[in-house]
Design a protein around this motif. Structure first.
Motif: not given
Ligand code: CA
Length: 709
Positions: A610-616, A640-644, A672-676, A696-701
């Motif tokens: 699944s994909r998660f975008v702009d989740i507070g 297998g999710n993508r987080f943005e 994959t976590l991006v900017g999260s 993968r931790w992209v721009d994410t701790p």
């Protein structure tokens, strides 16, 4: 008798050989006190006009005090006990029942509505009592279903019989106190109980890690069938017990276990264990390590155990010297393991010794398909071909193995051999699908009307277009809401209230192929797309979300996709192949059990592809606090999710995109976590199984794993 006053007068006047007959119909709020002194062969009997014709409902219970009393044919349903017990074999602490029998009684979902308000269904006291051919199923609140009590000398060496009962489904409790049968307590565990538990069926008794908790001596468990029940028959305390000729059929169901051995002089003989998948203390056969000079409530060393002629087929885990650690440092001694048959039809490393096992003498055992056997004499590896035996149980085709494994004439107890013949045993619980299908068109509250009409397993198919929902949809059955097959576009569901749907008792939901938009919800705190009832729910519910696009859950802060209340419990939460965009709160928040008592909100949680975008808030927030070890879960898979941009709200209580506290099985892989915000796993008790791989931790701790405390 037609009323309670008439009943009371009849009891006062009853003598040996008398029968008190309750008129058929409903007896509401009836606290039955049944006392008297009958004689052997001339008991005083309490029974209905017709078996099953009397329903005891509301706030009701039954206490027996005296000698030679018989109760038969009553049905407790649609209510709960106002006191601690439903049926007690005593009137008061000093007025016990002896030589008495409760037979063909039904206790069906007679539950306190508060999940963790503890009560007990059957409590045996006194001596020479029998509980038989009865039906106990659906206990969903805290507290053992049935117990034998030894707290007075007059209740010990009791020669009770518990036989031919149907112990039906007990849903996962999600905490300690979900046993189905307990004999004794640790405090009185060095006393002899002398209770016979024979020819009972335990079907899907899944309350917690102990199906049966034996906490006394001199008991016999014989000829019982354990059917797809999670947990084990645990010889937790007390010495000199016998577990013989029982059948455990796990059929590959997760967490099904067999027999766990602790203490002195335990005999485990001639049992048949099939397809049990449980591990660690929940394995097919577990011989524990003890604590030197153990206090009563810890682990006494295994001494003089005799484990012989058991057949164990396709067990995932046989654990010897289990639980070995700095405290449990005393391995089994003077014990024998003889003529057992261990067969894996798919080879696996199923037998493990965790400590020194030279205190167990192995003789005449045969293993087949067991890799990496402990290096001992007395287990021969041989190819073993299995065939169906007379009782429906499998046995070696080759006659040279006659002396090995369970007796060839061991029979399979059948469901129809137990319980009252006149009370039907349940079919499996309602599931998604299988009910009527309604196909509906877009519009205002067309979906509302369809949900109101839908029965158990009902399917509502939506044609493409916009659906406005002006009321909160209350679900009381499993219901599927999905797009019609081969639709050109997704149906869009919008809702005007603080939730799209609320799960009441019995409710579960499956959403497939929809778009859900929260933009019409009020500008108020605490909205959600799906929520449970705000009150406790007894039943275990499920939520499946497949190929759904959820968006604009942002009319106020802390808008969740799924919000659950304290003392509700999901069997499973699944989010697959879905997209979530613009959510101010959490996607799946399962953190309502905050008391650190080992409770939690969901057994199996899967969020995948699944994909998660702009989740507070967090995508998944699971919390199980405290140090209790009575549960198998929670099990959480995030795959297998993508987080943005997930988790960045200053109100994100989890402080992470994924927070898993106290989960027992964790798999976080291929995300994959991006900017999260990052992910956090907090390990507490029970040797959790944790797999973290390929993220993968992209721009994410990066993921943080800590131990608590
Ligand atoms: Ca327990």
């Amino acid at each position: 008798m037609h009323d309670q006053a008439g009943y009371a007068a009849a009891v006062r006047g009853a003598g040996p050989g008398d029968a008190i007959v309750l008129a058929d119909g409903e007896w509401r709020d009836f606290e039955i006190v049944f006392t008297g002194v009958g004689r052997a062969g001339k008991p005083i009997t309490l029974k209905p006009q017709t078996k099953g014709g009397v329903r005891i409902t509301g706030r009701s219970n039954l206490r027996l005090g005296g000698e030679h009393l018989v109760v038969s044919g009553l049905v407790f349903t649609d209510g709960h006990t106002p006191t601690r017990d439903v049926i007690a074999f005593r009137r008061t602490k000093t007025h016990l029942a002896n030589h008495s029998r409760v037979t063909e009684v039904v206790i069906d979902r007679f539950n306190n509505p508060e999940r963790f308000e503890t009560d007990f269904w059957v409590m045996m006291y006194g001596r020479h009592n029998r509980f038989d051919h009865s039906y106990l199923a659906g206990k969903s609140n805290g507290g053992v279903a049935m117990a034998v009590r030894l707290d007075a000398p007059e209740s010990r060496q009791n020669a009770h019989r518990i036989d031919h009962n149907y112990f039906g489904h007990r849903p996962i409790l999600g905490g300690n106190g979900g046993e189905t049968l307990r004999i004794g307590t640790s405090h009185h565990s060095l006393n002899e109980s002398g209770t016979l538990v024979e020819n009972n069926v335990f079907e899907r008794c899944n309350g917690e890690v102990e199906i049966i908790s034996n906490k006394s001596g001199g008991n016999v468990f014989r000829g019982n069938l354990f059917l797809e029940s999670r947990g084990t028959l645990t010889l937790r305390h007390g010495n000199g017990n016998v577990v013989e000729g029982n059948v455990f059929l796990g059929n590959g169901v997760p967490h099904t276990g067999g027999i766990r051995i602790i203490n002195k002089r335990q005999t485990v003989r001639g049992n048949y264990l099939f397809g049990l998948t449980g591990r660690r203390f929940g394995g097919a056969l577990v011989v524990m390590n003890g604590v030197p000079n153990s206090p009563l409530n810890r682990y006494h060393q295994v001494e003089d155990a005799l484990i012989e002629q058991n057949t164990i087929i396709d067990a995932h885990h046989i654990e010897l010297a289990a639980g070995a650690d700095a405290e449990r440092s005393a391995p089994p001694v003077r014990s024998r393991f003889r003529n057992n048959l261990i067969v894996n039809t798919t080879p696996r490393r199923s037998v493990v010794a965790h400590d020194d096992i030279t205190g167990i003498r192995f003789e005449g055992n045969v293993a087949s398909g067991v890799m990496g056997l402990p290096q001992v004499d007395g287990i021969a590896t041989r190819p073993v071909q299995l065939v169906g035996g007379a009782g429906g149980l499998r046995q070696p085709a080759d006659a040279t193995f006659m002396e090995v494994g369970a007796p060839r004439d061991l029979a399979l107890l059948r469901r129809e051999d137990v319980g009252p013949a006149w009370y039907p045993k349940p079919a499996t619980a309602p599931r998604f699908g299988g009910g009527q299908t309604q196909r509906i068109s877009p519009g205002r509250d067309t979906l509302t009307a369809a949900v109101e009409q839908a029965g158990a397993g009902g399917v509502i198919e939506l044609r493409p277009g916009e659906y406005i929902v002006t009321k909160i949809l209350t679900l009381r059955h499993p219901i599927t809401v999905r797009v019609v097959p081969d639709a050109a576009s997704r149906p869009l569901v919008r809702f005007e209230r603080s939730a799209l749907m609320e799960l009441a008792e019995g409710g579960s939901v499956e959403l497939i192929g929809l778009a859900i938009d929260g933009g019409l919800a009020p500008d108020a705190y605490g909205n959600s797309a799906i929520r449970t009832s705000r009150h406790a729910l007894l039943g275990n519910y499920s939520v499946r979300v497949v190929d759904v696009e959820a968006r604009n859950l942002n009319t106020n802060h802390s808008f969740n996709f799924l919000r659950v209340a304290k003392h509700t419990f999901a069997r499973e939460i699944e989010v697959l192949d879905s997209t979530f965009r613009a959510v101010t709160g959490d996607v799946v928040a399962l953190n309502a059990e905050v008391d650190d008592l080992g409770l939690y909100n969901a057994e199996y949680v899967t969020v995948a592809a699944s994909r998660f975008v702009d989740i507070g808030g967090a995508v998944v927030n699971v919390y199980r606090g405290g140090t209790d070890e009575s549960t198998f879960g929670p099990h959480v898979t995030v795959r297998g999710n993508r987080f943005e941009r997930v988790g960045l709200s200053k109100r994100n209580a989890a402080g992470a995109a994924v927070l898993l506290h106290g989960a027992q099985w964790v798999s976080v892989t291929g995300n994959t976590l991006v900017g999260s915000r990052g992910a956090r796993i907090v390990e507490t008790v029970g040797e959790p199984i944790v797999a973290v791989d390929g993220n993968r931790w992209v721009d994410t701790p990066p993921l943080v794993m800590t131990e608590w405390p």
